[in-house]
Scaffold this active site. Sequence first.
Site, PDB file in Angstrom:
ATOM      1  N   SER A 146     -21.307  60.362  51.411  1.00 49.73           N
ATOM      2  CA  SER A 146     -20.070  60.987  51.874  1.00 49.73           C
ATOM      3  C   SER A 146     -19.983  62.387  51.305  1.00 49.73           C
ATOM      4  O   SER A 146     -20.503  62.659  50.213  1.00 49.73           O
ATOM      5  CB  SER A 146     -18.853  60.172  51.411  1.00 49.73           C
ATOM      6  OG  SER A 146     -17.647  60.879  51.648  1.00 49.73           O
ATOM      7  N   TYR A 159     -14.169  56.116  44.544  1.00 47.81           N
ATOM      8  CA  TYR A 159     -14.944  56.308  45.767  1.00 47.81           C
ATOM      9  C   TYR A 159     -15.936  57.454  45.605  1.00 47.81           C
ATOM     10  O   TYR A 159     -17.117  57.326  45.940  1.00 47.81           O
ATOM     11  CB  TYR A 159     -13.995  56.587  46.933  1.00 47.81           C
ATOM     12  CG  TYR A 159     -14.679  56.667  48.277  1.00 47.81           C
ATOM     13  CD1 TYR A 159     -14.939  55.514  49.012  1.00 47.81           C
ATOM     14  CD2 TYR A 159     -15.054  57.891  48.822  1.00 47.81           C
ATOM     15  CE1 TYR A 159     -15.563  55.580  50.252  1.00 47.81           C
ATOM     16  CE2 TYR A 159     -15.675  57.967  50.050  1.00 47.81           C
ATOM     17  CZ  TYR A 159     -15.928  56.807  50.776  1.00 47.81           C
ATOM     18  OH  TYR A 159     -16.549  56.881  51.991  1.00 47.81           O
TER      19      TYR A 159
END
Length: 260
Positions: A146, A159
């Site tokens: 990501s 995350y």
Amino acid sequence: MTNTYYKTKTVLITGGAQGIGLGMAQAFAREGANVVITDADKEAGLEAVERLQKEKLKVDFIICDISQEHEVAVLMQQVGEKYNQLEALINNAGIADPFMGDLGEMLMSEFDRIMAVNLRGTVLCCKYGLPLLRKAEHGAILNISSTRAFMSEPNTFAYSASKGGLEALTHSLAISLAEDRIRVNAIAPGWIETGNWQKKSQQYKPQHTKDDKEQHAVGRVGTPEDIAEASLFLCSDKAGFITGQSITIDGGMTVKMIYK
């Protein structure tokens, strides 16, 4: 991308029942690959199979929580029994909600769960998938990271840390598995709209403002197809000289300076 490379090849996609994973499953199946998707969500998995079958595409679904070592071991055993080897392992599964709230109020159990799925689960899939990848003439591992591995909003530390770990894991595995003729790369997606790629109970019609679109140099938000096209390339022989790399696919969002 259309060629005959994926005919008879087996591709395993974790988190393949919804979102980016489902988009990749569709793309590889259209290329003629033996596609296996795994997901912890049985409802989503069965819907994904039904959705692809309507397009006359063949895909197998195996339910699996990749944070559980014994489930991953069984998953790879089942793939091996049916297909013997694995040409591509795509580690896409992850807990997608990046926001955790204030650090001081965070429950460590929440942090541990994100790391267990997003990072440890990927390691488990690589570990137990390795014997199948070694059987292939040329194997490929693709980790879905990501852009949050490189930039952050407030209170997304678990995350971001898990995706940052995937970036480091990618180049480490590329060197560690080089003698096995296994290439390892990553894709770091930016804003990818998955509203139309969810199970029926969670689908929504995407609505993007002009500002949303103009945050991207290409003038739009991304789609699962954008990631799928790159994954087809990176897992094929056309990318045979690429390993240990991470490719950011975000429509130019992370290189565009935005002033409020």
